[in-house]
Design an enzyme around this catalytic site. Sequence first.
Site, PDB file in Angstrom:
ATOM      1  CG  ASN A 111      -2.357   0.540   0.773  1.00  0.00           C
ATOM      2  OD1 ASN A 111      -2.452   1.638   0.247  1.00  0.00           O
ATOM      3  ND2 ASN A 111      -3.403  -0.215   1.042  1.00  0.00           N
ATOM      4  NE  ARG A 112      -2.042   4.872  -3.357  1.00  0.00           N
ATOM      5  CZ  ARG A 112      -2.859   3.869  -3.694  1.00  0.00           C
ATOM      6  NH1 ARG A 112      -3.365   3.069  -2.760  1.00  0.00           N
ATOM      7  NH2 ARG A 112      -3.169   3.667  -4.964  1.00  0.00           N
ATOM      8  CG  HIS A 169       1.863  -2.088  -3.839  1.00  0.00           C
ATOM      9  ND1 HIS A 169       1.188  -2.283  -2.648  1.00  0.00           N
ATOM     10  CD2 HIS A 169       0.906  -1.995  -4.813  1.00  0.00           C
ATOM     11  CE1 HIS A 169      -0.119  -2.312  -2.891  1.00  0.00           C
ATOM     12  NE2 HIS A 169      -0.315  -2.136  -4.181  1.00  0.00           N
ATOM     13  CG  HIS A 174      -1.704  -6.315  -5.554  1.00  0.00           C
ATOM     14  ND1 HIS A 174      -2.640  -6.187  -6.557  1.00  0.00           N
ATOM     15  CD2 HIS A 174      -1.606  -5.095  -4.967  1.00  0.00           C
ATOM     16  CE1 HIS A 174      -3.081  -4.934  -6.588  1.00  0.00           C
ATOM     17  NE2 HIS A 174      -2.470  -4.246  -5.620  1.00  0.00           N
ATOM     18  CB  SER A 175      -4.286 -12.709  -6.222  1.00  0.00           C
ATOM     19  OG  SER A 175      -3.137 -13.532  -6.206  1.00  0.00           O
ATOM     20  CG  ASP A 233      -7.601   1.583  -4.335  1.00  0.00           C
ATOM     21  OD1 ASP A 233      -7.186   0.630  -3.646  1.00  0.00           O
ATOM     22  OD2 ASP A 233      -6.857   2.290  -5.036  1.00  0.00           O
ATOM     23  CD  GLU A 278      -4.284  -4.978  -2.562  1.00  0.00           C
ATOM     24  OE1 GLU A 278      -3.218  -4.404  -2.239  1.00  0.00           O
ATOM     25  OE2 GLU A 278      -5.145  -4.444  -3.292  1.00  0.00           O
TER      26      GLU A 278
END
Length: 374
Positions: free
Chosen positions: A80-81, A106, A177-178, A244, A311
């Site tokens: 993530n961020r 990521h 991250h599928s 998201d 995720e």
Amino acid sequence: MAAVSQVGSTASGQPISQYTLSHGSNLTVRIMDFGATILSVHVPDAKGAMGELTLGYDDAAEYVAGRTPYFGTVAGRVANRISKGSFSVDGKSYAVAVNNGPNSLHGGLVGFDKCLWTCEAHSATSLTLLLHSADGDEGYPGNLDVKVTYSLPTPTELRIEYSATTDAPTPINLTNHSYWNLRDGGETDVLDHEIELAADFYVPVDETSIPTGEIRAVSGAMDLRTRGRIGRAITEADNGMGYDHTWVMRGGLSSQDGLRAVSRVYDPVSGRWMVVRSDQPGVQFYTGNYLTGASGRTGGKYSRNHGFCLETQKFPDAINVTHFQDIVLRPGQSYRHVTVHEFGAAAAAPEAAESEESGAGGRSCGPFSSCFNV
């Protein structure tokens, strides 16, 4: 032993291997060592026909070229961020690679998804991959040793277990991250898939997808506690862009397997369902809002909303928000994260069952496999 084949090579010419795991005739998973990436998951539909559940490719070329949006990869060192690519640990400031607007995403420009992992062990139902991330990689402090094990403990379950150790304090937050499409592996959109999240709260974000710091009760389009179409209110989420966001998982960990309910998803066309359980406090539910129509595995297009991600992880930018979970791993500690995906198929959506392990704040299905009367 797992079947092993070469599916390409890195830019420097190192061979990339694929490992095929299977448990009986109901579950086959293919994983490559580049990015510790899930390439494919096959399970039967309600009529017994095997089919693809993930978006991705059958060789490594697109992944090595950096042309995939993290299809099936392990995201790290921090998934993530991170706001503006900066943080501090014990009073020392660090700057990491910025690769998503003003933020780091990521793990940066060369995250764990773009590394060649080493196979430690493999069998017909299990694969363990190792990665050494050196001090200073992408700006992160400390030498980090990471292990990911994919296993099929039963004919219906995919288990992912992560662990890591470090020689200096460093943030870590791993996830897989599928992109899932239970109907056809991404040939059509997922808006008619039915989803339920075991969450009463979520994490609002700003215009760059960085958390505001608030933990907000779900309502409107963000209330996914009752099973319904992914597309039911998607145009009302994130100013019309779709989902998201991180949802906050409800309740404590099960005494049976140390995990908690995350989500259940059902596709009414194929009859396939998926249940996710994890020990992580959050899940990033993402609806493929930025898929741009790239050619897919079978020649079709991976267009917007043709896949969804679940995720499991700690909260985004937790390193910069003091009241979020601490994601700093220190020498002598061990990072651990377990997520289980359970698969099945039924002609009609299985209904949730009540559990005695109800968590604070509302209803819960405990280990969540009990959410399906199958």
